[in-house]
Design a protein around this motif. Structure first.
Motif, PDB file in Angstrom:
ATOM      1  N   SER A  59       0.821  -1.209   0.000  1.00 25.04           N
ATOM      2  CA  SER A  59       0.000   0.000   0.000  1.00 25.04           C
ATOM      3  C   SER A  59       0.852   1.254   0.000  1.00 25.04           C
ATOM      4  O   SER A  59       2.003   1.251   0.442  1.00 25.04           O
ATOM      5  N   ILE A  60       0.262   2.303  -0.509  1.00 18.21           N
ATOM      6  CA  ILE A  60       0.858   3.626  -0.450  1.00 18.21           C
ATOM      7  C   ILE A  60      -0.289   4.593  -0.130  1.00 18.21           C
ATOM      8  O   ILE A  60      -1.406   4.433  -0.629  1.00 18.21           O
ATOM      9  N   GLY A  61      -0.005   5.531   0.748  1.00 15.05           N
ATOM     10  CA  GLY A  61      -1.059   6.449   1.161  1.00 15.05           C
ATOM     11  C   GLY A  61      -0.546   7.855   1.363  1.00 15.05           C
ATOM     12  O   GLY A  61       0.651   8.135   1.212  1.00 15.05           O
ATOM     13  N   TYR A  62      -1.457   8.725   1.707  1.00 11.22           N
ATOM     14  CA  TYR A  62      -1.118  10.101   2.041  1.00 11.22           C
ATOM     15  C   TYR A  62      -2.071  10.550   3.136  1.00 11.22           C
ATOM     16  O   TYR A  62      -3.288  10.368   3.027  1.00 11.22           O
ATOM     17  N   ALA A  63      -1.510  11.109   4.207  1.00 12.42           N
ATOM     18  CA  ALA A  63      -2.316  11.644   5.304  1.00 12.42           C
ATOM     19  C   ALA A  63      -1.760  13.006   5.695  1.00 12.42           C
ATOM     20  O   ALA A  63      -0.546  13.218   5.683  1.00 12.42           O
ATOM     21  N   ARG A  64      -2.655  13.933   6.055  1.00 12.92           N
ATOM     22  CA  ARG A  64      -2.231  15.284   6.440  1.00 12.92           C
ATOM     23  C   ARG A  64      -3.027  15.731   7.654  1.00 12.92           C
ATOM     24  O   ARG A  64      -4.240  15.531   7.730  1.00 12.92           O
ATOM     25  N   TRP A  65      -2.315  16.333   8.595  1.00 12.72           N
ATOM     26  CA  TRP A  65      -2.910  16.855   9.825  1.00 12.72           C
ATOM     27  C   TRP A  65      -2.564  18.328   9.971  1.00 12.72           C
ATOM     28  O   TRP A  65      -1.506  18.774   9.550  1.00 12.72           O
ATOM     29  N   GLY A  66      -3.426  19.048  10.640  1.00  9.65           N
ATOM     30  CA  GLY A  66      -3.157  20.424  11.052  1.00  9.65           C
ATOM     31  C   GLY A  66      -3.025  20.459  12.563  1.00  9.65           C
ATOM     32  O   GLY A  66      -3.081  19.428  13.231  1.00  9.65           O
ATOM     33  N   SER A  67      -2.858  21.641  13.101  1.00  7.86           N
ATOM     34  CA  SER A  67      -2.707  21.751  14.556  1.00  7.86           C
ATOM     35  C   SER A  67      -4.045  21.527  15.245  1.00  7.86           C
ATOM     36  O   SER A  67      -5.107  21.787  14.681  1.00  7.86           O
ATOM     37  N   LYS A  68      -3.983  21.046  16.472  1.00 10.24           N
ATOM     38  CA  LYS A  68      -5.183  20.746  17.234  1.00 10.24           C
ATOM     39  C   LYS A  68      -5.867  22.005  17.752  1.00 10.24           C
ATOM     40  O   LYS A  68      -7.076  22.104  17.777  1.00 10.24           O
ATOM     41  N   GLU A  69      -5.085  22.957  18.180  1.00 12.70           N
ATOM     42  CA  GLU A  69      -5.638  24.173  18.760  1.00 12.70           C
ATOM     43  C   GLU A  69      -5.464  25.335  17.803  1.00 12.70           C
ATOM     44  O   GLU A  69      -4.624  25.308  16.910  1.00 12.70           O
ATOM     45  N   ASN A  70      -6.239  26.363  18.029  1.00  8.71           N
ATOM     46  CA  ASN A  70      -6.073  27.572  17.238  1.00  8.71           C
ATOM     47  C   ASN A  70      -4.746  28.216  17.612  1.00  8.71           C
ATOM     48  O   ASN A  70      -4.479  28.488  18.784  1.00  8.71           O
ATOM     49  N   LEU A  71      -3.933  28.454  16.630  1.00  8.92           N
ATOM     50  CA  LEU A  71      -2.644  29.094  16.858  1.00  8.92           C
ATOM     51  C   LEU A  71      -2.807  30.602  16.778  1.00  8.92           C
ATOM     52  O   LEU A  71      -3.769  31.106  16.195  1.00  8.92           O
ATOM     53  N   PRO A  72      -1.868  31.331  17.337  1.00  6.98           N
ATOM     54  CA  PRO A  72      -1.937  32.790  17.230  1.00  6.98           C
ATOM     55  C   PRO A  72      -1.962  33.234  15.760  1.00  6.98           C
ATOM     56  O   PRO A  72      -1.482  32.521  14.876  1.00  6.98           O
ATOM     57  N   SER A  73      -2.483  34.390  15.508  1.00  7.15           N
ATOM     58  CA  SER A  73      -2.552  34.931  14.160  1.00  7.15           C
ATOM     59  C   SER A  73      -1.159  34.953  13.527  1.00  7.15           C
ATOM     60  O   SER A  73      -0.185  35.356  14.148  1.00  7.15           O
ATOM     61  N   GLY A  74      -1.064  34.474  12.294  1.00  8.02           N
ATOM     62  CA  GLY A  74       0.216  34.448  11.590  1.00  8.02           C
ATOM     63  C   GLY A  74       1.000  33.164  11.801  1.00  8.02           C
ATOM     64  O   GLY A  74       2.078  32.998  11.240  1.00  8.02           O
TER      65      GLY A  74
END
Length: 186
Positions: A66-81
């Motif tokens: 198998s070959i895959g792709y997964a992407r995550w962002g941050s769990k909490e809201n980060l400061p602006s910028g």
């Protein structure tokens, strides 16, 4: 090294496809990836896709790649910028054992291989933008379970629950993948 591994992986499956058309199959799945452990403290829910090639060794035992792709962002809201993202491209081989007969076929599976990891952090501070990119390859294991539900002899619903463990220095990055898609005979 990464390109050589990927070329080798594709070549092995291409040769296998040409030698045994009747025993081959493929599955394409979309997935939701839930980070666990320390990784779950920083990362939010991830999304991605997986493609799996299947070679039947016996009626109940299959070789998988198998070959895959997964992407995550941050769990909490980060400061602006501020922005943070993490992605993984797992390239794995393994075995899958199916139970039962008929249209509903539960299975257990285990895969191992390399995960190509990438992270990016962008910070804007006093009008300046700073970016840090990091890429690395790490060994991983992925036990799992799932089922096939056959619509007809050549097409089936394929649902998989897979626990991915990527071993990094001093710890591991872990996540639970919930995948669903279509499997078909080649």
């Amino acid at each position: 090294m990464k390109k050589l591994l990927l070329i080798s992986f594709v070549t092995v499956f291409a040769v296998t496809f040409t030698n045994a058309q009747s025993k081959m199959g493929a599955s394409v799945q979309g997935g939701v990836f839930l980070p666990t452990g320390d990784f779950g403290d920083a990362a939010g829910t991830g999304f991605g896709a997986t493609g799996t090639f299947i070679y039947e060794l016996s009626p109940m035992l299959q070789l998988t790649g198998s070959i895959g792709y997964a992407r995550w962002g941050s769990k909490e809201n980060l400061p602006s910028g501020w922005e943070w993202s993490f992605s993984a491209i797992p390239v794995q081989v393994g075995l899958r054992y199916s139970f039962g007969k008929g249209n509903f076929l539960p299975y257990v599976a285990a895969e191992t291989g390399l995960s190509f990891l990438s992270s990016k952090v962008t910070v804007e501070y006093f009008g300046q933008t700073f970016t840090s990119d990091n890429s690395e390859s790490k060994f991983g294991l992925a036990p799992g379970a799932g089922f096939l539900y056959k619509f007809n002899p050549k097409t089936a619903l394929d649902v998989t629950l897979k626990y991915n463990m990527i071993f990094t220095e001093g710890s591991s990055t872990t996540y639970l993948g919930i995948n669903a898609g279509v499997a078909f005979a080649l």
